[in-house]
Motif scaffolding. Structure first.
Motif, PDB file in Angstrom:
ATOM      1  N   ILE A  22       0.735  -1.238  -0.009  1.00 46.66           N
ATOM      2  CA  ILE A  22       0.152  -0.078  -0.166  1.00 46.66           C
ATOM      3  C   ILE A  22       0.780   1.262   0.070  1.00 46.66           C
ATOM      4  O   ILE A  22       1.803   1.345   0.918  1.00 46.66           O
ATOM      5  CB  ILE A  22      -0.902  -0.005   1.245  1.00 46.66           C
ATOM      6  CG1 ILE A  22      -2.005  -1.385   1.409  1.00 46.66           C
ATOM      7  CG2 ILE A  22      -1.862   1.233   1.257  1.00 46.66           C
ATOM      8  CD1 ILE A  22      -2.448  -1.629   2.467  1.00 46.66           C
TER       9      ILE A  22
ATOM     10  N   ALA B 218      -3.703   6.723  -0.415  1.00 41.46           N
ATOM     11  CA  ALA B 218      -4.984   6.456  -0.568  1.00 41.46           C
ATOM     12  C   ALA B 218      -5.614   7.936  -0.587  1.00 41.46           C
ATOM     13  O   ALA B 218      -4.752   9.075   0.032  1.00 41.46           O
ATOM     14  CB  ALA B 218      -5.566   5.673   0.680  1.00 41.46           C
TER      15      ALA B 218
ATOM     16  N   VAL C 111      -7.440   3.478  -3.323  1.00 32.75           N
ATOM     17  CA  VAL C 111      -6.046   2.951  -2.695  1.00 32.75           C
ATOM     18  C   VAL C 111      -5.082   2.841  -3.958  1.00 32.75           C
ATOM     19  O   VAL C 111      -5.251   2.066  -5.080  1.00 32.75           O
ATOM     20  CB  VAL C 111      -6.319   1.445  -2.019  1.00 32.75           C
ATOM     21  CG1 VAL C 111      -4.998   1.218  -1.212  1.00 32.75           C
ATOM     22  CG2 VAL C 111      -7.541   1.749  -0.902  1.00 32.75           C
TER      23      VAL C 111
ATOM     24  N   LEU D 254     -10.900  -3.753   2.725  1.00 33.16           N
ATOM     25  CA  LEU D 254     -11.218  -2.748   3.418  1.00 33.16           C
ATOM     26  C   LEU D 254     -12.254  -3.007   4.677  1.00 33.16           C
ATOM     27  O   LEU D 254     -13.440  -3.558   4.130  1.00 33.16           O
ATOM     28  CB  LEU D 254     -12.105  -1.562   2.560  1.00 33.16           C
ATOM     29  CG  LEU D 254     -12.138  -0.011   3.366  1.00 33.16           C
ATOM     30  CD1 LEU D 254     -10.828   0.502   3.520  1.00 33.16           C
ATOM     31  CD2 LEU D 254     -12.891   0.584   2.303  1.00 33.16           C
TER      32      LEU D 254
ATOM     33  N   LYS E 157      -4.694   0.473  -8.617  1.00 30.96           N
ATOM     34  CA  LYS E 157      -5.368   0.912  -7.888  1.00 30.96           C
ATOM     35  C   LYS E 157      -6.846   0.216  -7.716  1.00 30.96           C
ATOM     36  O   LYS E 157      -7.165  -0.785  -8.701  1.00 30.96           O
ATOM     37  CB  LYS E 157      -5.840   2.067  -8.887  1.00 30.96           C
ATOM     38  CG  LYS E 157      -4.638   3.386  -8.892  1.00 30.96           C
ATOM     39  CD  LYS E 157      -5.250   4.411  -9.800  1.00 30.96           C
ATOM     40  CE  LYS E 157      -4.028   5.376  -9.866  1.00 30.96           C
ATOM     41  NZ  LYS E 157      -3.880   5.973  -8.552  1.00 30.96           N
TER      42      LYS E 157
ATOM     43  N   ILE F 220      -6.869  -0.849   5.643  1.00 27.69           N
ATOM     44  CA  ILE F 220      -6.704  -1.324   4.301  1.00 27.69           C
ATOM     45  C   ILE F 220      -5.848  -2.627   4.506  1.00 27.69           C
ATOM     46  O   ILE F 220      -4.729  -2.483   5.252  1.00 27.69           O
ATOM     47  CB  ILE F 220      -6.332  -0.421   3.340  1.00 27.69           C
ATOM     48  CG1 ILE F 220      -7.197   0.817   3.309  1.00 27.69           C
ATOM     49  CG2 ILE F 220      -6.086  -1.011   2.064  1.00 27.69           C
ATOM     50  CD1 ILE F 220      -6.412   1.764   2.673  1.00 27.69           C
TER      51      ILE F 220
ATOM     52  N   LEU G 252      -1.820   7.976   6.063  1.00 31.80           N
ATOM     53  CA  LEU G 252      -2.167   6.583   6.393  1.00 31.80           C
ATOM     54  C   LEU G 252      -1.065   6.310   7.399  1.00 31.80           C
ATOM     55  O   LEU G 252       0.206   6.716   7.587  1.00 31.80           O
ATOM     56  CB  LEU G 252      -1.434   5.754   4.925  1.00 31.80           C
ATOM     57  CG  LEU G 252      -2.563   5.641   3.871  1.00 31.80           C
ATOM     58  CD1 LEU G 252      -2.074   4.820   2.715  1.00 31.80           C
ATOM     59  CD2 LEU G 252      -3.855   5.320   4.321  1.00 31.80           C
TER      60      LEU G 252
END
Length: 547
Positions: A233, A236, A252, A267, A289, A302, A475
């Motif tokens: 990740i 976002a 994301v 999620l 994505k 996430i 995040l």
């Protein structure tokens, strides 16, 4: 001249030596600008002549120009400046000398990616094995000479150099990221306890191109960790509720290292758990994505159930605020407002010319014409603003065949034409602040070309007026054990190729090392020499006068 000399030394001074320098320098100048009274003449032939009379004119005590011919003056000035430089000088200089000892510095990357499993051990375990081997090689090179070793660990920042045997048992992976620049900076740090001749950098990052280090110290790069695929990740962002929907959207971004297939993303939030498969981004092959609808504010997580080799970028938490609907005041009778918009007289205004007031022009606004009349044979597309968002998706051939009639109005202040016909008639106009757009009429019941053209212009203008309202989200990455990881996305590139490690080689017979020396003792020496020369010069002058 005194100011020039003082300025030359001022680089290493603190403020109080500057004050002393000014006072002492002024005192020396004042002392040597004095005119000494004339020596009294003594007659040796028994008062056959009367005593000489005193000088009737008053002698000035001070001269008005510097005593540039006085050697004592300049030597005293040099003594003063050198003494003050010794007090205030903080700088040092590096002197190259022949190496007479072996000094090993180990710069160890302990960032979070060093926890990645490499076979039956972690990358940090592999690094510790390399240290044991290389320190023994260094000791063997220094059999007949002195030997010292030290360790510097690097993650979010570099630690101070510590004895290797003392620091090595305390080494552990840290929940931070590290970059090549930080490793090189740690390799260049000064050391008080060990004269470094060999610097060994151990990391899971690829050796940078070009020479390592700016000094004569030997630099050696050892990369650990076999290439392993990973995806993590990265970022976002939340998009506000759109024109056609009453839910916000969380997008994301994922970054891939290696050949990981499109991952599954989960999620979890106040309204339950949702899972989707990410899609590759159009602009970059290593980017993926995935978008989730968001109907409630609150705390979300996430996660990537199968994120690859590095686990520190597989779980991220964020807090999503209440996302408001886009507000708009809708006065347009020919077309209903999109369902996702909230009616409010506090938002931008969408209206026709017939309902327009002078006060409305001060607001963000879309003004729509009242009638679309097909062109006559002598009209065609004229000047237009090519990069305007209003033309997105517009077919200009179709527009030329169905050109709307020019509006019979004078442009309000601040508006400039975006599209004109060949006769100079204004079809579309825009204003930047506050945002304003004048558009052709909306045709709902006409032919397909007219309807599609008018709706394309209208909704392009509405999107330009309202904006996308996308907000980046902060995040917080977490490891599998719940430990917070700083900037974990920097650590996820675990599939980089493994470079050949540098061999720790002996110091050549003529190799030199840089030894740091303070400068202040040399200023003291200059001050003493200048003081001795002044005394010798004074003694010489007095001896000559006695002859």
């Amino acid at each position: 001249m005194f100011a020039v000399a003082l300025g030359f030394c001022a680089g290493g001074f603190v403020m109080w030596p500057l004050g002393i320098a000014g006072l002492a320098g002024s005192a020396i100048i004042a002392w040597y600008m004095q005119r000494r009274p004339p020596r009294r003449v003594a007659l040796s032939f028994g008062r056959f002549l009367p005593e000489p009379e005193d000088n009737p004119t008053q002698e000035r005590r001070f001269a008005l120009k510097l005593p540039v011919r006085s050697m004592s003056f300049w030597l005293h000035l040099i003594t003063l400046l050198a003494a003050l430089a010794a007090i205030g000088a903080k700088f040092t200089w590096d002197r190259e000398v022949k190496a007479d000892a072996i000094g090993l510095r180990v710069v160890l990357d302990v960032s979070h990616s060093m926890s990645v499993a490499d076979g039956s051990a972690t990358r940090l375990d592999r690094a510790l094995q390399v240290i044991d081997t290389q320190r023994q090689i260094a000791k063997d090179m220094g059999t007949d000479t002195a030997f010292c070793e030290e360790l510097v660990t690097v993650s979010q920042s570099a630690s101070a150099p510590r004895p290797l045997a003392e620091a090595l048992p305390l080494v552990a992976v840290q929940p931070y990221s590290a970059e090549v620049a930080s490793l090189l900076k740690a390799a260049e740090a000064k050391s008080e306890a060990c004269e470094v001749t060999h610097t060994l950098i151990i990391t899971d990052q690829v050796k940078p191109s070009g020479a390592l280090g700016a000094t004569t110290v030997g630099y050696f790069w050892h990369q650990v960790g076999a290439p392993q695929d990973n995806i993590g990740i990265v970022a976002a962002e939340i998009a506000s509720k759109g024109m056609a929907t009453r839910t916000a959207s969380l997008t994301v971004d994922l970054l891939r290292s290696g050949a990981v297939p499109p991952p599954q993303v989960t999620l979890q939030g106040p309204n339950g758990v949702a899972t989707k498969i990410a899609r590759r981004a159009l602009d970059r092959e290593d980017r993926f994505k995935v978008a989730f609808p968001i109907s409630m504010a609150g705390d979300y997580k996430i996660s990537l159930p199968d994120g690859g080799a590095y686990s520190g970028d597989d779980l991220a938490s964020l807090s999503i605020p209440e996302v408001q609907s886009q507000k708009v005041e809708w006065r347009l009778a020919t077309l209903p407002a999109p369902s996702g918009l909230e009616a409010s007289n506090l938002g931008p205004l969408v209206t026709g010319f017939e309902d327009l007031t002078h006060a409305d022009l001060a607001r963000p606004i879309i003004i729509v014409g009242s009638q679309w009349t097909r062109q006559s044979s002598d009209r065609s597309i004229g000047v237009f603003l090519k990069n305007s968002d209003i033309f997105n998706g517009v077919n200009f051939d179709v527009l030329e065949r169905n050109l709307p009639s020019a509006g019979n109005f004078q442009l309000p202040q601040g508006f400039v034409p975006t599209l004109m016909d060949s006769q100079g008639g204004i079809l579309i106009a825009e204003r930047q602040s506050p945002r304003g757009i004048i558009l052709p009429p909306v045709v709902v019941d006409g032919g397909s070309d007219l309807r599609n053209l008018s709706l394309t212009f209208f909704y392009n203008g509405l999107r330009a007026l309202l904006g996308d309202q996308v907000m980046p989200m902060a995040l917080t990455w977490e490891s599998a054990t719940g430990q917070k990881v700083s900037r974990a996305w920097l650590e996820g590139d675990t599939a980089r190729a493994l470079s050949t490690p540098d061999a720790l080689t002996p110091i050549a017979a003529d190799q030199t090392v840089a030894r740091t020396k303070p400068v202040w003792p040399y200023f003291v020496l200059v001050a003493l020499i200048a003081l001795i020369l002044e005394r010798v010069w004074k003694l010489r002058v007095q001896t000559r006068k006695r002859r």
